[in-house]
Write an enzyme that holds these catalytic residues in place. Structure first.
Site, PDB file in Angstrom:
ATOM      1  N   GLY A  93      -0.242 -86.757  28.064  1.00  0.00           N
ATOM      2  CA  GLY A  93      -0.201 -85.322  28.334  1.00  0.00           C
ATOM      3  C   GLY A  93      -1.294 -84.865  29.287  1.00  0.00           C
ATOM      4  N   ARG A 157       4.345 -91.431  29.888  1.00  0.00           N
ATOM      5  CA  ARG A 157       4.057 -91.859  28.517  1.00  0.00           C
ATOM      6  C   ARG A 157       4.455 -93.298  28.215  1.00  0.00           C
ATOM      7  NH1 ARG A 157       2.185 -87.678  25.368  1.00  0.00           N
ATOM      8  NH2 ARG A 157       2.515 -85.599  26.231  1.00  0.00           N
ATOM      9  N   ASP A 188      -4.638 -93.628  22.087  1.00  0.00           N
ATOM     10  CA  ASP A 188      -3.685 -94.738  22.218  1.00  0.00           C
ATOM     11  C   ASP A 188      -3.790 -95.423  23.577  1.00  0.00           C
ATOM     12  OD1 ASP A 188      -2.700 -94.476  19.697  1.00  0.00           O
ATOM     13  OD2 ASP A 188      -0.912 -93.340  20.272  1.00  0.00           O
ATOM     14  N   LYS A 214      -9.592 -88.715  27.595  1.00  0.00           N
ATOM     15  CA  LYS A 214      -8.876 -87.488  27.917  1.00  0.00           C
ATOM     16  C   LYS A 214      -8.061 -87.025  26.734  1.00  0.00           C
ATOM     17  CE  LYS A 214      -4.917 -87.500  28.212  1.00  0.00           C
ATOM     18  NZ  LYS A 214      -3.487 -87.828  28.265  1.00  0.00           N
ATOM     19  N   THR A 215      -8.027 -85.769  26.443  1.00  0.00           N
ATOM     20  CA  THR A 215      -7.047 -85.084  25.607  1.00  0.00           C
ATOM     21  C   THR A 215      -7.546 -83.685  25.282  1.00  0.00           C
ATOM     22  OG1 THR A 215      -6.002 -84.894  23.449  1.00  0.00           O
ATOM     23  CG2 THR A 215      -7.929 -86.234  23.509  1.00  0.00           C
ATOM     24  N   ASP A 217      -6.574 -82.079  22.863  1.00  0.00           N
ATOM     25  CA  ASP A 217      -6.597 -81.954  21.401  1.00  0.00           C
ATOM     26  C   ASP A 217      -7.990 -82.124  20.805  1.00  0.00           C
ATOM     27  OD1 ASP A 217      -3.921 -81.668  21.670  1.00  0.00           O
ATOM     28  OD2 ASP A 217      -3.365 -83.522  20.662  1.00  0.00           O
TER      29      ASP A 217
END
Lengths: 565, 565
Positions: A93, A157, A188, A214-215, A217
């Protein structure tokens, strides 16, 4: 140069009409840690251990386990280094700052030697496997400095997990004479980066692999990683919107706004936004799970605050809801698990077939356990139907389709109606609903993320020059001014343990959930009752790039509270 | 001082935790037109006429009709004027800049004479009728300079229309010795401001009434009013989000985003956002109506573009949808009209009662005309049910409950599935939905709106000092630097005509819809085919307050195109 027909970034960027902000922002020179501003020397620490299952991880990663933590220090040496070709991949993402990781990496490899080249693999890890790539030249990089999005090369992905993928990858890496691959991704993708690093090291293919955290979230953090990039910008963008809604709420004084925020597995985003905006209510999935709350408990909690405010004449307020909430409620989790089981044919492992919706529902109702049936029946009818009927291609219940913000507001409305009947509540309850996710993932990076990402990318080039593989690029001490930031690398194996995933034991980076004894949650918990009652809204406003440093250069409240420990 | 218990702005502001931006932004001194920077003299034009129905309007407004347009010019005179007490009311939906109108008005009345006082009526026009008010002192004003929201005194939707309301109002105005009332609102509120001005003038009550043009919808504009305040900031906030979504869309390349934008009666917001962000598709209600398009035509238009992009491998895109679209489709408008009729008992004028949902639907289906039934049957079943069943307290169909963005995307999906079957389309169509409204109505005002609103409020004080009533405060030439802006007043009657409202002829300010032969729409129409195909997204980013003037001080594209004519 190969160029896949379905992807047109090169052609596209030439025609790009730029906004005034993009043009002005292109001139921003991201700040670097002092150590990275000139030649560096890599200072190595002691051998490391994984956070869990040391023996198993060591066995799985014989070539990349136990490596030392690296910290870069300024060096007097200025010897010219040989050119090095590097590949870069955006995985998963979008998160604000991805383009800055790439521009930092570009400037870094060019500073090693101007003849170095940077190649981008197109549309994610699949680009490596399918040999879909482009060279990233200075002209292209300059178009994307300090911009949001992953559109420079696109993301994807595809999971890099199989030997045949690794072998397909090495073909193109050899063809382009690429000596190092930088994979920008979440937990992941970084796990897979380490698997790839180990594979190439074991095979002595001479290709290093470096990860970048990275994220949006915020769930990729640990003792080594302060924060994942993009979390800062995304939370600030959502907080801008929440603040605007709260100001509206406090002006019109007639709505309860139920605001769902992206983040399936962890509630960091909701918590950070709550710290920034001080809403009346913020739910934290990890707390709901730890306290084993039922959906009924959550509904009661919200309804109690609505009623208390109504008693003061305040028939308005805001509720922040983490996207993954519903899956953290133990009873719902249990129900979903059984639904997935009964809707699968045990003989084939395939989804069961039904003649129609009613037959499917009847089957479910007659096959699930009594307590799960009771939970199912407690849900509004259409949500219960959705849970029974809508399945993904693997036959699993599609939890993400449930509009949790509407589910909760409807159940609260029902509860309040009961209380009104019983004479325990006398107010109005009108609602509005919002879901913020795509609004923030590609925002132009804040100064923090612009600097942090550029430093992560630049630092990756230094790890490459130092010959490292299986490392993650690490920048620490980021609540201090950028010059004082600490740059280095951490072996990815150090963050790993063994977890059960899809029925098999796998080495994975441990996901960081909200810690209920951590400083950010404790601050929130200490203030939430006051925020619930007193209307203490804060209005952060939009991200600023050019103003005073206290407006433009602050890290997240989460990080500030964590660092203050 | 009276203070109504359910409203606590004074108590609230003392405890307000301010964001870093709010603190920095409080120091911003909004720019004023040169003419307003010192003493002024009012230059009067010729007598005016209303835009339509001159005789009728003249009859209805004998005391406020035909007054001249006023333009303020700098004056050498510096005679001290007597103190004047002024009241202010925020009416209707929130719009960015309301606090700046009030702070401009405050500074203006204090500059007339420091002993002047400003009173705010609480929670809208109802505060005048119910004698619910507070004095706005320098301490309070300073807390709200350059902030979004209407929370300083709150807003409300009570309509000032009846003599008994006017008489209740004059009681409190006399008690507080208020000589002038400033009403900040949209077209209806300004119409009512003029009715009130006329009433007080006819009764010789000695209270002037001045209007200020507010609404994010942008539909309060005409030959005299360049733009309503808040439109600029709201559109820039929505465009920030649309740009972010488009960057995500262009990075992930797998979703069509259907984005609904606030604005029931006019499509100015959608059009302005399209000009700022260049989406693949933007629907304009006024065009749909003018071309007498059916819902099927709209669905075909979208599906055709989706299919054309899919043929190039681009299975992603953005669609902007004005909130009021569905009501502009002639066939749907006709259906809704008949639904409202058949669901009302002609004997009583009350909503008909039914034993249950199925009975109600059967009744509708057997009582509406054949062509309307066909339109009803063409809708997805749940939308058709919603139209037949959900009614507001007056028995009317609740059009605003229809999620147009989801309705359209579902119908497009169905159309594409048909085309796939017929071999005319071969792509993927995954969707995301958004609705932006409350996210922008209370954003902190852009520099444009901060300056424009402050000038409108300051200018209102000059109209008051000049003894005017029934005027709207007007600032023109706002695409030029603020010093060159032109300040003055226009008689509200000049903007009026007679329209049929709820079965009666009423004098109203004519609403400004998007003109299909106007420069903004023509620019859009000339470029939309290119934007549909070529992915020409622009990413405006968040509103900036401190940067270079080309980033921070631009007016809307709509206004720039209109002024360039």
């Amino acid at each position: 140069m190969r160029f896949h027909r379905t992807v047109t970034p090169l052609i596209y960027y030439i025609h790009m009409t730029k906004s005034a902000l993009q043009i002005a922002r292109a001139a921003y020179q991201p700040k670097l840690p002092k150590a990275l501003q000139g030649p560096v020397v890599a200072k190595e620490g002691a051998a490391t251990q994984s956070v869990g299952d040391q023996e198993k991880i060591k066995q799985l990663f014989p070539n990349t386990y136990g490596l030392p933590v690296i910290e870069f220090e300024a060096s007097a040496a200025t010897t010219q280094q040989p050119a090095v070709n590097v590949g870069v991949i955006l995985s998963g993402g979008q998160a604000p700052g991805g383009h800055n990781v790439i521009s930092g990496l570009f400037d870094g490899v060019k500073s090693i030697n101007p003849a170095s080249k940077l190649y981008g693999f197109i549309l994610g890890p699949g680009g490596l496997v399918d040999h879909n790539y482009m060279e990233l030249t200075a002209d292209i990089i300059d178009e994307y400095r300090n911009t949001g999005g992953f559109d420079i090369i696109g993301s994807g992905r595809t999971k890099l997990e199989k030997e045949e993928q690794f072998e397909k990858g090495i073909e193109i890496l050899r063809e382009l004479n690429i000596k190092a691959l930088v994979i920008i991704g979440g937990d992941d993708s970084n796990t897979n980066a380490c698997v790839l690093a180990e594979y190439y090291a074991a095979k002595k293919y001479g290709v290093q692999v470096i990860g970048c955290p990275k994220t949006i979230d915020g769930d990729l953090k640990n003792e080594q990683i302060e924060t994942s990039f993009g979390f800062d910008t995304a939370c600030k963008t959502y907080s801008e919107l929440i603040g605007n809604i709260q100001r509206d709420c406090n002006s019109a004084r007639k709505y309860w706004h139920f605001i769902k925020l992206m983040g399936r597995s962890a509630s960091h985003i909701a918590l950070e936004c709550a710290l920034q905006t001080q809403p009346n209510i913020c739910l934290v999935s990890e707390e709901v799970e730890a306290k084993e709350q039922s959906l009924d408990d959550v509904v009661n909690y919200i309804a109690t605050i609505v009623a208390a405010r109504a008693a003061k004449g305040d028939n308005y307020g805001t509720v922040l809801i983490p996207e993954g909430l519903i899956e953290f409620i133990p009873a719902i989790k249990k129900l979903i698990k059984e639904l997935n089981e009964v809707l699968t044919d045990p003989a084939t492992g395939e989804p069961r077939e039904f003649a129609g919706a009613e037959e499917q529902i009847a089957f479910v109702e007659s096959h699930i356990a009594k307590d799960n049936l009771a939970v199912l029946k407690s849900l509004p009818e259409d949500v219960a139907r959705q849970l029974c009927l809508d399945r993904d291609p693997h036959g699993n219940v599609q939890v993400s389709l449930i509009e949790t913000e509407k589910l909760l507001s409807r159940m609260v409305a029902k509860r309040l109606a009961e209380w009104k009947q019983a004479g325990k509540y006398d107010g109005k309850f009108s609602t509005q609903h919002h879901f913020f996710g795509y609004e923030g993932r590609c925002a132009a990076p804040s100064n923090y993320d612009a600097d942090y990402c550029y430093s992560l990318g630049f630092n990756a080039s230094r790890l490459i020059a130092a010959g490292k593989t299986g490392y993650m690029s690490i920048i620490r001490n980021t609540t201090a001014p950028a010059a004082e930031w600490v740059a280095g690398g951490v072996p990815i194996t150090m963050m790993m343990n063994i977890e059960r995933r899809n029925g098999a034991d796998k080495p994975v980076i441990r996901k960081a959930l909200v810690e209920l004894d951590g400083a950010p949650f404790r601050y929130f918990a200490a203030h939430r009752d006051e925020w619930a009652q007193a209307t203490s809204y804060v209005y952060p406003g939009p991200i600023q790039y050019f103003g005073p440093t206290e407006v433009c250069d602050q890290s997240t409240k989460t990080l500030q509270l964590e660092q203050a420990r």
